[in-house]
Design an enzyme around this catalytic site. Structure first.
Site, PDB file in Angstrom:
ATOM      1  N   ARG A   6       0.727  -1.256  -0.063  1.00 33.47           N
ATOM      2  CA  ARG A   6       0.078  -0.065   0.157  1.00 33.47           C
ATOM      3  C   ARG A   6       0.848   1.123   0.176  1.00 33.47           C
ATOM      4  O   ARG A   6       0.510   2.444  -0.281  1.00 33.47           O
ATOM      5  CB  ARG A   6      -0.783   0.075   1.295  1.00 33.47           C
ATOM      6  CG  ARG A   6      -1.991  -0.795   1.185  1.00 33.47           C
ATOM      7  CD  ARG A   6      -2.544  -0.835   2.756  1.00 33.47           C
ATOM      8  NE  ARG A   6      -3.109  -2.155   2.805  1.00 33.47           N
ATOM      9  CZ  ARG A   6      -4.712  -2.162   2.746  1.00 33.47           C
ATOM     10  NH1 ARG A   6      -5.161  -1.165   2.841  1.00 33.47           N
ATOM     11  NH2 ARG A   6      -5.127  -3.382   2.881  1.00 33.47           N
ATOM     12  N   ASP A  64      -3.930  -0.971  -3.208  1.00 35.75           N
ATOM     13  CA  ASP A  64      -4.978  -1.076  -2.237  1.00 35.75           C
ATOM     14  C   ASP A  64      -5.472  -2.625  -2.547  1.00 35.75           C
ATOM     15  O   ASP A  64      -6.162  -2.510  -3.629  1.00 35.75           O
ATOM     16  CB  ASP A  64      -5.749   0.036  -1.843  1.00 35.75           C
ATOM     17  CG  ASP A  64      -7.051  -0.495  -1.120  1.00 35.75           C
ATOM     18  OD1 ASP A  64      -7.324  -1.401  -0.725  1.00 35.75           O
ATOM     19  OD2 ASP A  64      -7.896   0.520  -0.644  1.00 35.75           O
ATOM     20  N   LYS A  71       0.751 -18.896   7.688  1.00 45.59           N
ATOM     21  CA  LYS A  71      -0.032 -19.078   8.806  1.00 45.59           C
ATOM     22  C   LYS A  71      -0.235 -17.587   9.612  1.00 45.59           C
ATOM     23  O   LYS A  71       0.378 -16.697   9.351  1.00 45.59           O
ATOM     24  CB  LYS A  71       0.314 -20.060   9.813  1.00 45.59           C
ATOM     25  CG  LYS A  71       1.813 -19.192  10.538  1.00 45.59           C
ATOM     26  CD  LYS A  71       2.365 -20.127  11.634  1.00 45.59           C
ATOM     27  CE  LYS A  71       2.317 -19.510  13.076  1.00 45.59           C
ATOM     28  NZ  LYS A  71       3.155 -18.641  13.383  1.00 45.59           N
ATOM     29  N   LYS A  75      12.739 -26.109   7.373  1.00 44.45           N
ATOM     30  CA  LYS A  75      14.063 -26.326   8.191  1.00 44.45           C
ATOM     31  C   LYS A  75      14.889 -27.616   7.532  1.00 44.45           C
ATOM     32  O   LYS A  75      14.018 -28.510   7.871  1.00 44.45           O
ATOM     33  CB  LYS A  75      13.683 -26.200   9.760  1.00 44.45           C
ATOM     34  CG  LYS A  75      13.474 -24.804  10.245  1.00 44.45           C
ATOM     35  CD  LYS A  75      13.409 -24.933  11.559  1.00 44.45           C
ATOM     36  CE  LYS A  75      12.729 -23.557  12.090  1.00 44.45           C
ATOM     37  NZ  LYS A  75      13.530 -22.485  12.363  1.00 44.45           N
ATOM     38  N   GLU A  89      12.361 -20.370  22.948  1.00 43.42           N
ATOM     39  CA  GLU A  89      12.884 -19.109  22.453  1.00 43.42           C
ATOM     40  C   GLU A  89      13.325 -18.093  23.602  1.00 43.42           C
ATOM     41  O   GLU A  89      12.423 -18.241  24.567  1.00 43.42           O
ATOM     42  CB  GLU A  89      11.905 -18.495  21.452  1.00 43.42           C
ATOM     43  CG  GLU A  89      11.233 -19.007  20.462  1.00 43.42           C
ATOM     44  CD  GLU A  89      10.403 -18.248  19.754  1.00 43.42           C
ATOM     45  OE1 GLU A  89      10.562 -17.179  18.759  1.00 43.42           O
ATOM     46  OE2 GLU A  89       9.067 -18.430  19.733  1.00 43.42           O
ATOM     47  N   ASP A 103       0.014 -19.649  18.249  1.00 41.33           N
ATOM     48  CA  ASP A 103       1.016 -19.319  17.350  1.00 41.33           C
ATOM     49  C   ASP A 103       2.139 -20.348  17.218  1.00 41.33           C
ATOM     50  O   ASP A 103       2.879 -20.373  16.190  1.00 41.33           O
ATOM     51  CB  ASP A 103       1.710 -18.054  18.184  1.00 41.33           C
ATOM     52  CG  ASP A 103       2.870 -17.400  17.635  1.00 41.33           C
ATOM     53  OD1 ASP A 103       2.622 -17.080  16.361  1.00 41.33           O
ATOM     54  OD2 ASP A 103       3.996 -17.132  18.152  1.00 41.33           O
ATOM     55  N   HIS A 142       3.486 -25.390  14.198  1.00 43.75           N
ATOM     56  CA  HIS A 142       4.967 -25.835  14.370  1.00 43.75           C
ATOM     57  C   HIS A 142       5.202 -27.167  15.081  1.00 43.75           C
ATOM     58  O   HIS A 142       5.659 -28.186  14.805  1.00 43.75           O
ATOM     59  CB  HIS A 142       5.790 -24.921  14.568  1.00 43.75           C
ATOM     60  CG  HIS A 142       5.927 -23.587  14.033  1.00 43.75           C
ATOM     61  ND1 HIS A 142       5.627 -23.539  12.855  1.00 43.75           N
ATOM     62  CD2 HIS A 142       5.931 -22.287  14.429  1.00 43.75           C
ATOM     63  CE1 HIS A 142       5.552 -22.308  12.425  1.00 43.75           C
ATOM     64  NE2 HIS A 142       5.882 -21.294  13.330  1.00 43.75           N
ATOM     65  N   LYS A 161       8.149 -18.233  25.393  1.00 46.26           N
ATOM     66  CA  LYS A 161       8.977 -17.134  24.913  1.00 46.26           C
ATOM     67  C   LYS A 161       9.662 -16.889  26.108  1.00 46.26           C
ATOM     68  O   LYS A 161       9.333 -17.318  27.250  1.00 46.26           O
ATOM     69  CB  LYS A 161       8.088 -16.216  24.633  1.00 46.26           C
ATOM     70  CG  LYS A 161       6.923 -16.344  23.685  1.00 46.26           C
ATOM     71  CD  LYS A 161       7.265 -16.271  22.229  1.00 46.26           C
ATOM     72  CE  LYS A 161       6.437 -16.288  21.177  1.00 46.26           C
ATOM     73  NZ  LYS A 161       6.671 -16.860  19.911  1.00 46.26           N
ATOM     74  N   LYS A 188      17.454 -20.027  22.848  1.00 42.30           N
ATOM     75  CA  LYS A 188      16.862 -20.223  21.718  1.00 42.30           C
ATOM     76  C   LYS A 188      17.357 -21.940  21.541  1.00 42.30           C
ATOM     77  O   LYS A 188      18.269 -21.876  21.078  1.00 42.30           O
ATOM     78  CB  LYS A 188      16.954 -19.465  20.651  1.00 42.30           C
ATOM     79  CG  LYS A 188      16.043 -19.724  19.278  1.00 42.30           C
ATOM     80  CD  LYS A 188      16.266 -18.872  18.565  1.00 42.30           C
ATOM     81  CE  LYS A 188      15.364 -19.262  16.953  1.00 42.30           C
ATOM     82  NZ  LYS A 188      13.934 -19.287  17.159  1.00 42.30           N
TER      83      LYS A 188
HETATM   84  C1  BG6 Z   1       6.544 -17.963  14.213  1.00 45.50           C
HETATM   85  C2  BG6 Z   1       5.951 -17.370  15.276  1.00 45.50           C
HETATM   86  O1  BG6 Z   1       5.815 -18.934  13.386  1.00 45.50           O
HETATM   87  O2  BG6 Z   1       7.804 -18.870  14.507  1.00 45.50           O
HETATM   88  C3  BG6 Z   1       6.987 -16.730  16.227  1.00 45.50           C
HETATM   89  O3  BG6 Z   1       4.934 -16.598  14.952  1.00 45.50           O
HETATM   90  C4  BG6 Z   1       8.120 -17.411  16.365  1.00 45.50           C
HETATM   91  O4  BG6 Z   1       6.294 -16.232  17.187  1.00 45.50           O
HETATM   92  C5  BG6 Z   1       8.684 -18.039  15.349  1.00 45.50           C
HETATM   93  O5  BG6 Z   1       9.090 -16.515  16.971  1.00 45.50           O
HETATM   94  C6  BG6 Z   1       9.953 -19.141  15.785  1.00 45.50           C
HETATM   95  O6  BG6 Z   1      10.399 -19.290  14.373  1.00 45.50           O
HETATM   96  P1  BG6 Z   1      11.896 -20.011  14.681  1.00 45.50           P
HETATM   97  O7  BG6 Z   1      12.341 -20.318  13.137  1.00 45.50           O
HETATM   98  O8  BG6 Z   1      12.794 -18.665  14.819  1.00 45.50           O
HETATM   99  O9  BG6 Z   1      11.999 -20.970  15.288  1.00 45.50           O
END
Ligand code: BG6
Length: 486
Positions: free
Chosen positions: A45, A88, A142, A176, A210, A229, A234, A334, A339
């Site tokens: 946009r 738009d 997603k 991955k 994470e 999420d 995942h 989180k 991570k």
């Molecule tokens: C996304 C989520 O799908 O995956 C995020 O919306 C998350 O919240 C992310 O941080 C994690 O992905 P990766 O590849 O960093 O493990």
């Protein structure tokens, strides 16, 4: 195989496109996988000229691509493929401009890096311009909805215009390398294939942790929470790849049929078993990488009364022959200490134990699959401790495979590189079929409904820890513990 294409990228100035998609396309170009005739139309946009968009893109690429992988000349050639259209997405007439750009002889890839609420309107507007022929592939991100019902609405809108074989629903975990390796590990090694069931496995752990909090996207996240999420997509995808039966071949539908069977067999979590099967948490202030960090409710633009979860642990059971009695403990959060994503397969001990009784707790093999970081796997096996004084004392050590060392790979491609490449090749096996999305929602919806009905707030955990103590209690009740060697 013909891979040259015209790529229309809706939402081109958004975070996903800028941070992930353009760098991935650049890497494909660098690897010689972007056909010379392929062109990209960035659509957003924002009122900006094509030249200014390209200049900003170049700067962004330089910042995001790893130093040794950024080649200014190549990047210059790459951005020259990119044109920009201000649009738009609800303006039907505006879509006329797409016709002037498009080459009807080329494959067309439409990437909707937009909120899912826009998918339907974009698809309808594209149809009005004839961008829905068999040579069109559509990529969507997603979340496909926030529950079963809303996902059906989105899927129906897409299905009105495109056939399922044209739809590429992204779950970036499937892109991955290490996740694809689960397929190789399971189905190329008979050693594991013959041990992969309730006769030999006692339980499975999946952790996707994470260290980040909810920086800058509190509004979006608060509507979703960790279960929508991360779990709905995942983690359930990882669980399917671990639990599915061997597919007849590697075709998209053979793999997806097997995944759907797992999703259909997930034991429903009813209100009476919630306490033993589910823990939800929300982080409070704590420490991350040595720094003090705020709690979820103190993040920028937070609603202080939010009860959205930032952590979920679940005990998942699969009601089928292969997995009867084998719990899958899954957790994701989180603001965890680091991570890290890993899967641990705990094998059952030998049927008859003959060594020192005080070492009995060591007596089961574990397969540790590290998805990130430090991608690889380790099989923990038992050997005799060395030394005359040790008798038949046991010790547990790893058979270790670290991909970067063993295969001397200089880089592991980002998930989006693989996924974009597969879209160009028209291969759907790493994409999620409609029924997978809907079965996953059906199962997750029930858990969310139970939460709402119980009215119980999430349990607190300090940022920088492994989640609420209740998640430890959940697994300890079964006489087990989360694998601590992290
Ligand atoms: C996304 C989520 O799908 O995956 C995020 O919306 C998350 O919240 C992310 O941080 C994690 O992905 P990766 O590849 O960093 O493990």
């Amino acid at each position: 195989m013909e891979t040259s294409c015209d790529l229309m990228l809706f939402g081109a100035s958004g975070d996903l496109a800028q941070r992930k998609l353009f760098p991935a396309l650049y890497q494909l170009d660098r690897a010689g996988l972007l056909a010379p005739e392929s062109r990209i139309l960035a659509i957003a946009r924002r009122d900006t000229a094509a030249e200014a968009f390209r200049e900003a893109l170049l700067v962004k690429l330089e910042a995001l691509v790893r130093a040794g992988e950024f080649d200014r000349e190549l990047a210059g050639r790459f951005v020259a493929r990119v044109d920009y259209l201000r649009l738009d997405f609800t303006d039907t007439d505006g879509f006329l401009a797409l016709n002037a750009w498009r080459n009807p002889g080329n494959h067309l890839i439409v990437y909707m890096a937009t909120p899912p609420g826009m998918y339907g309107v974009i698809a309808r507007n594209l149809r009005a311009q004839g961008c829905c022929t068999e040579r069109t592939r559509v990529v969507v991100e997603k979340p496909i909805g926030h529950d079963l019902e809303s996902s059906r609405v989105i899927n129906d809108e897409l299905a009105e215009v495109y056939h399922e074989s044209q739809l590429f629903r992204i779950d970036h975990y499937l892109g991955k390398e290490t996740v694809q390796n689960l397929i190789a590990l399971r189905f190329a090694n008979n050693l594991f294939a013959s041990q992969w069931d309730q006769n030999h496995i006692s339980h499975v752990e999946i952790t996707v942790a994470e260290s980040m909090g909810i920086e800058g996207r509190w509004g979006y996240f608060d509507q979703a929470g960790q279960i929508r999420d991360m779990i709905q997509n995942h983690l359930l995808q990882l669980l399917c790849l671990i639990a599915m039966d061997p597919p007849a071949d590697l075709s998209a539908d053979s793999i997806r049929d097997e995944k759907v069977k797992v999703l259909k067999a997930l034991k429903r979590i009813t209100p009476d078993i919630m306490e033993q099967y589910v823990v939800r948490g929300q982080y409070t202030a704590g420490t991350s990488n040595g720094q003090s960090v705020p709690g979820y409710l103190e993040e920028e633009s937070a609603d202080k009364s939010s009860e959205t979860e930032t952590f979920v642990a679940l005990k998942v059971e699969i009601d089928n022959w292969r997995w009867s009695g084998v719990p899958f403990y899954i957790r994701t959060g989180k603001r965890m200490p680091e991570k890290m994503s890993q899967i641990i397969i705990h094998f059952k001990p030998a049927p008859h134990y003959i060594f020192d009784p005080d070492q009995k707790h060591l007596a089961n093999n574990k397969l540790i699959i590290r998805l990130q970081p430090d991608e690889g796997m380790a099989l923990k096996i038992l050997t005799k401790d060395q030394g005359l004084d040790k008798g038949m004392r046991l010790r547990q050590g790893p058979l270790e495979l670290t991909f970067s060392e063993t295969f001397d790979t200089d880089r592991i491609p980002d998930a989006y590189e693989r996924l974009l490449w597969e879209v160009m090749r028209g291969n759907q096996y790493l994409f999620v079929r409609r029924d997978e999305v809907e079965y996953a929602w059906r199962w997750v919806d029930q858990v969310i409904r139970n939460w709402h009905e119980s009215g119980e707030p999430p349990k607190r955990y300090a940022a920088g820890t492994w989640g609420p103590v209740a998640s430890i209690a959940m697994i300890t009740r079964d006489g087990r513990s989360w694998y601590e060697d992290v």
